[in-house]
Design a protein around this motif. Sequence first.
Motif, PDB file in Angstrom:
ATOM      1  N   GLN A 197       0.941  -1.335  -0.130  1.00 19.30           N
ATOM      2  CA  GLN A 197      -0.004   0.092   0.032  1.00 19.30           C
ATOM      3  C   GLN A 197       0.894   1.370  -0.013  1.00 19.30           C
ATOM      4  O   GLN A 197       2.064   1.361   0.588  1.00 19.30           O
ATOM      5  N   TYR A 198       0.562   2.182  -0.745  1.00 18.79           N
ATOM      6  CA  TYR A 198       1.408   3.524  -1.131  1.00 18.79           C
ATOM      7  C   TYR A 198       0.458   4.639  -0.439  1.00 18.79           C
ATOM      8  O   TYR A 198      -0.761   4.511  -0.815  1.00 18.79           O
ATOM      9  N   ILE A 199       1.147   5.562   0.173  1.00 20.34           N
ATOM     10  CA  ILE A 199       0.202   6.789   0.562  1.00 20.34           C
ATOM     11  C   ILE A 199       1.063   8.063   0.149  1.00 20.34           C
ATOM     12  O   ILE A 199       2.204   7.946   0.288  1.00 20.34           O
ATOM     13  N   PRO A 200       0.271   9.476   0.207  1.00 17.62           N
ATOM     14  CA  PRO A 200       1.064  10.434   0.020  1.00 17.62           C
ATOM     15  C   PRO A 200       1.975  10.965   1.193  1.00 17.62           C
ATOM     16  O   PRO A 200       1.138  10.855   2.170  1.00 17.62           O
ATOM     17  N   ILE A 201       3.079  11.354   1.241  1.00 20.05           N
ATOM     18  CA  ILE A 201       3.663  11.735   2.231  1.00 20.05           C
ATOM     19  C   ILE A 201       3.600  13.248   2.267  1.00 20.05           C
ATOM     20  O   ILE A 201       3.275  13.869   3.182  1.00 20.05           O
ATOM     21  N   LYS A 202       4.135  14.041   1.103  1.00 23.31           N
ATOM     22  CA  LYS A 202       3.881  15.420   1.084  1.00 23.31           C
ATOM     23  C   LYS A 202       4.268  15.833  -0.648  1.00 23.31           C
ATOM     24  O   LYS A 202       4.925  14.999  -1.068  1.00 23.31           O
ATOM     25  N   ASP A 203       3.477  16.879  -0.855  1.00 19.46           N
ATOM     26  CA  ASP A 203       3.744  17.431  -2.066  1.00 19.46           C
ATOM     27  C   ASP A 203       3.791  16.305  -3.128  1.00 19.46           C
ATOM     28  O   ASP A 203       4.578  16.159  -4.187  1.00 19.46           O
ATOM     29  N   ASN A 204       2.865  15.628  -3.171  1.00 16.02           N
ATOM     30  CA  ASN A 204       2.399  14.546  -4.042  1.00 16.02           C
ATOM     31  C   ASN A 204       3.496  13.453  -4.436  1.00 16.02           C
ATOM     32  O   ASN A 204       3.632  12.878  -5.102  1.00 16.02           O
ATOM     33  N   ILE A 205       4.105  13.203  -3.032  1.00 10.46           N
ATOM     34  CA  ILE A 205       5.285  12.340  -3.113  1.00 10.46           C
ATOM     35  C   ILE A 205       4.631  10.916  -2.253  1.00 10.46           C
ATOM     36  O   ILE A 205       4.146  11.280  -1.004  1.00 10.46           O
ATOM     37  N   TRP A 206       4.579   9.916  -2.897  1.00 10.61           N
ATOM     38  CA  TRP A 206       3.894   8.656  -2.097  1.00 10.61           C
ATOM     39  C   TRP A 206       4.996   7.845  -1.903  1.00 10.61           C
ATOM     40  O   TRP A 206       6.049   7.703  -2.638  1.00 10.61           O
ATOM     41  N   GLN A 207       4.957   7.263  -0.866  1.00 10.92           N
ATOM     42  CA  GLN A 207       5.685   6.260  -0.262  1.00 10.92           C
ATOM     43  C   GLN A 207       4.952   4.945   0.124  1.00 10.92           C
ATOM     44  O   GLN A 207       3.801   4.916   0.658  1.00 10.92           O
ATOM     45  N   LEU A 208       5.757   3.888   0.436  1.00  5.49           N
ATOM     46  CA  LEU A 208       5.137   2.464   0.930  1.00  5.49           C
ATOM     47  C   LEU A 208       4.798   2.687   2.374  1.00  5.49           C
ATOM     48  O   LEU A 208       5.542   3.307   3.110  1.00  5.49           O
ATOM     49  N   VAL A 209       3.528   2.405   2.655  1.00  2.12           N
ATOM     50  CA  VAL A 209       3.158   2.284   4.140  1.00  2.12           C
ATOM     51  C   VAL A 209       2.873   1.249   4.802  1.00  2.12           C
ATOM     52  O   VAL A 209       3.217   1.009   5.999  1.00  2.12           O
ATOM     53  N   SER A 210       2.859  -0.096   3.676  1.00  2.00           N
ATOM     54  CA  SER A 210       2.699  -1.257   4.366  1.00  2.00           C
ATOM     55  C   SER A 210       3.083  -2.306   3.370  1.00  2.00           C
ATOM     56  O   SER A 210       2.901  -2.080   2.117  1.00  2.00           O
ATOM     57  N   SER A 211       3.687  -3.381   3.711  1.00  2.00           N
ATOM     58  CA  SER A 211       3.921  -4.290   2.993  1.00  2.00           C
ATOM     59  C   SER A 211       3.826  -5.787   3.624  1.00  2.00           C
ATOM     60  O   SER A 211       3.962  -5.991   4.618  1.00  2.00           O
ATOM     61  N   GLN A 212       3.156  -6.842   2.873  1.00  2.00           N
ATOM     62  CA  GLN A 212       2.987  -8.331   3.311  1.00  2.00           C
ATOM     63  C   GLN A 212       3.630  -9.275   2.348  1.00  2.00           C
ATOM     64  O   GLN A 212       3.117  -9.162   1.036  1.00  2.00           O
ATOM     65  N   TYR A 213       4.227 -10.198   3.105  1.00  2.00           N
ATOM     66  CA  TYR A 213       4.433 -11.439   2.044  1.00  2.00           C
ATOM     67  C   TYR A 213       3.656 -12.352   2.979  1.00  2.00           C
ATOM     68  O   TYR A 213       3.819 -12.802   4.282  1.00  2.00           O
ATOM     69  N   SER A 214       2.477 -13.139   2.369  1.00  2.00           N
ATOM     70  CA  SER A 214       1.748 -14.205   2.705  1.00  2.00           C
ATOM     71  C   SER A 214       2.103 -15.481   2.116  1.00  2.00           C
ATOM     72  O   SER A 214       2.079 -15.397   0.804  1.00  2.00           O
ATOM     73  N   PHE A 215       2.386 -16.546   2.762  1.00  2.20           N
ATOM     74  CA  PHE A 215       2.750 -17.798   2.052  1.00  2.20           C
ATOM     75  C   PHE A 215       2.038 -18.965   2.622  1.00  2.20           C
ATOM     76  O   PHE A 215       1.453 -19.096   3.594  1.00  2.20           O
ATOM     77  N   SER A 216       1.958 -20.111   1.820  1.00  2.00           N
ATOM     78  CA  SER A 216       1.535 -21.375   2.115  1.00  2.00           C
ATOM     79  C   SER A 216       2.184 -22.510   1.665  1.00  2.00           C
ATOM     80  O   SER A 216       2.741 -22.119   0.419  1.00  2.00           O
ATOM     81  N   GLY A 217       2.304 -23.795   2.041  1.00  2.00           N
ATOM     82  CA  GLY A 217       3.033 -24.613   1.435  1.00  2.00           C
ATOM     83  C   GLY A 217       2.502 -26.190   2.069  1.00  2.00           C
ATOM     84  O   GLY A 217       2.048 -26.034   3.220  1.00  2.00           O
ATOM     85  N   THR A 218       3.269 -27.044   1.315  1.00  2.00           N
ATOM     86  CA  THR A 218       3.080 -28.649   2.035  1.00  2.00           C
ATOM     87  C   THR A 218       4.123 -29.177   1.922  1.00  2.00           C
ATOM     88  O   THR A 218       4.781 -29.217   0.602  1.00  2.00           O
ATOM     89  N   VAL A 219       4.810 -29.757   3.045  1.00  2.00           N
ATOM     90  CA  VAL A 219       5.951 -30.843   2.871  1.00  2.00           C
ATOM     91  C   VAL A 219       5.497 -32.067   3.595  1.00  2.00           C
ATOM     92  O   VAL A 219       5.408 -31.794   4.812  1.00  2.00           O
ATOM     93  N   LEU A 220       5.655 -33.052   2.883  1.00  2.00           N
ATOM     94  CA  LEU A 220       5.363 -34.493   3.466  1.00  2.00           C
ATOM     95  C   LEU A 220       4.067 -34.542   4.247  1.00  2.00           C
ATOM     96  O   LEU A 220       4.070 -35.211   5.372  1.00  2.00           O
ATOM     97  N   GLY A 221       3.163 -33.817   3.636  1.00  3.23           N
ATOM     98  CA  GLY A 221       1.682 -34.070   4.155  1.00  3.23           C
ATOM     99  C   GLY A 221       1.400 -32.989   5.371  1.00  3.23           C
ATOM    100  O   GLY A 221       0.538 -32.751   6.133  1.00  3.23           O
TER     101      GLY A 221
END
Length: 825
Positions: free
Chosen positions: A317-341
């Motif tokens: 998600q990006y938001i405006p910081i000032k003077d129309n300059i946007w920066q990252l406000v949040s970041s997520q890595y979500s993952f899932s997997g299966t190993v040997l059941g």
Amino acid sequence: MLRHLLLIFTLFIAISASAQQYALSGRITDQQNHAVEFASIYIKNSTYGTTANESGRYQFKLNPGTYSVIYRFVGYKERIESVTITDHDEVRNITMENEVFKLGTVQIQGKHVKDTAADDIMRQVIAKREFYLNEVNEYSCAVYIKGVQRLLRAPKKLMGKTVQEKLDLDSLGRGILFQAESFSTLSIQQPNKIREETIASKTVGLNPTFNYTKASDLNVNFYKNIFSIPGLSNHGFLSPVASNAFNLYRYKLIGRTTENGHIIDQIRVIPRHDHTPTFKGSIYILEGDWRLYSIDLYLTKKDNGLNFIDTMKVSQQYIPIKDNIWQLVSSQYSFSGTVLGFVFGGYYNSIYNNYNLDPKFPDGYFTGEILKFDTAATTKSADYWNANRPVPLTLQEAKDLNEKDSLASVKRTKGYLDSFQHSNNRFLPIPYTIFGHTSSYKNGTDSVYLYPFINTLYYNTVEGYGLNLQARYTHKINDLQSYDFTPELRYGVANKMFTANVNGEYNYDPFHNAKFFGGFGSAILDLNNVGTRSLYFNTLSTLLSERNYVKYYKSEYGDIGYQREIANGVLWTASLTYANRIQLFNTSFNHINTFNGRSYTSNNPLLPNAPADDKSILFPENKALTFNTSFRLTFDQQYITRPTGRIDVPSKYPVVTVDYRQGINSLGSDVKYNFVSLNVAQNRIPIGLIGYSAFSLTAGDFFNRDKLYFMDYNHFLGNQGTTFDPTYVGSFHFLPFYTFSTDQAFLEAHYQHNFSGTILNNLDFLRDLKLEEIIGANFLTEKNNRDYSEFYVGIQRFIFRIDYGIAFEGNKKYMQGFKLYYGIK
């Protein structure tokens, strides 16, 4: 006097009240009352905010006042709520409506385009990619990271009581395996300077296979052409807004909506071909500015060849910081997997607050230190985390954290430590046979490591059957100082030769890799001092194949040395050795396989066709006083500083090593020579979407060779036999161990490239194996032999690798065949 005291007291109460902060909290749900997890919540016209947890709950602290609070997440309409904080905590539950993106006319540079505008929009975005990449020259911010890995389901047949208790699982095999959170300050300066300080860090549970606990790990910029995921893939992935993105992506305009006065376009990202290093999902574009508004992309094991996991989702998600300059406000890595059941999943969530776009970093602010852990980072109390944690824990996370904190307290008691140490010291024959055995004492202050049994009993034609007893004792003085000793006792039955020695080192400054080292005694050594085969593999090849590859001599020696990083990236090592060297001859000729017609060779490597009992003189008994020194130069050396030392990060530039060796004709020494070499090498060079390369280039010469013996020559890391060691790119596949050893000028070159599944990932019947394709070449030229070259191809998976190669001497084929590696050297 009383009036003055009352006035002071009143002012104190007023100041305290004005400084008091109160919590704004609540739950964010959709119209079906389902939690909107990881929704962003921030104060309008500020850089202060947080995210909701997996249950949709959020909280953060505010001073008394009235605020415009923005609630936002991909796929939902942005909400702005006016919230007044007075003298108590405020609860504000939020229901978010699904965002409706409608197709319509899009205006681009004065022309109206219908719902086929996706390509035109993306051309505008890509045209401004480099501008937004470099828009902010430098900034600093505060970062909070939360990571959770949990087991979602376990196979019943593997769910014994011991496993369930060890992993703290419920009856269905569910539970949290790992939790981590941290507070950091992050400083960035274009184009590639970074500095991060971790103020607080907490980790509980099992060590994960991969983790992202640095702010820089999750501060990924999609305006860069290549997106990398350390630990999960050996190659990069093409950003949907990369300069050449149209080569691998198609785009579809889903629709547009208006948010807070901004027109947002939803663009579906579609790979042009299956099984390519590309993303799927959606990106959201701020129309007119043509910048990223939100990211909602994913990768899969099936299409993208990920390691360890099945699916990785990346949200930003990006938001405006000032003077129309946007920066990252949040970041997520979500993952899932299966190993040997076992089914597992989890996430890493990062929140970026308090941006300063004009930090005015002083000269010298950015050094090689990219991450520093405060000395008190890991000692913060539960009260500190409860008071400062911006994202509330879920009920399951809180329960797990409390239980494991309590267990950690128990584990610090003397009774538990003694019990754990006793259990951990239990001798297990099978692991000891291959990997050795470690026992610790005095709560880890002292430890003893027994070297593997496969290198304890051995056979060679010089000593016959033999016994090699070797152990390492380590004593930890404190967190910064330690020493170790490694005694070795060796006896050969056939030649009745007993040798004994002890070597050790004293480490006293882990922040500068500083240590003293030395040793003395007698030893049976390889004439090729860069290494040939271990006792284990030489025993197998000698007894089973009548290939006594390794040639030995005896050394009675004493040496002393010193190592220290004298400047960032400059490691200096120096040593002085005095040795009496004695030639040895074959004394044992046992055979297990007598049907192959082979015969053992002489212990003189210069007479390969001599009979096994040859007694020709390779060198007379001699004494050698030898001085060695080297300088290893790592350009732009970056490192992580912890309270107990530092960890060097591999450089993106080649490492240069200069070695000098001198045989000193003094104190009875028989040698007199000077040798110098220069090595330039890099172990991992990312090549965009097609894996990584490695190379090593070495040149050297003896510019004085008045008196030296065969063990003083420059030797090469050759290989004979079926197995090989690919962990060092400067080794050969087929080069004989001694034939090319030289006292003349030489040049050797090695190159290898790992395609990281780029080719085999396109073959249906091999895709699930996730094999990595490798090609390489090795070359050696010197005065006394014809040019030697090798070319090979191979495949690997984790520690397993098989190569097929061809070697040439000059234009004549020397050898070809397969080489194997399975983790044992």
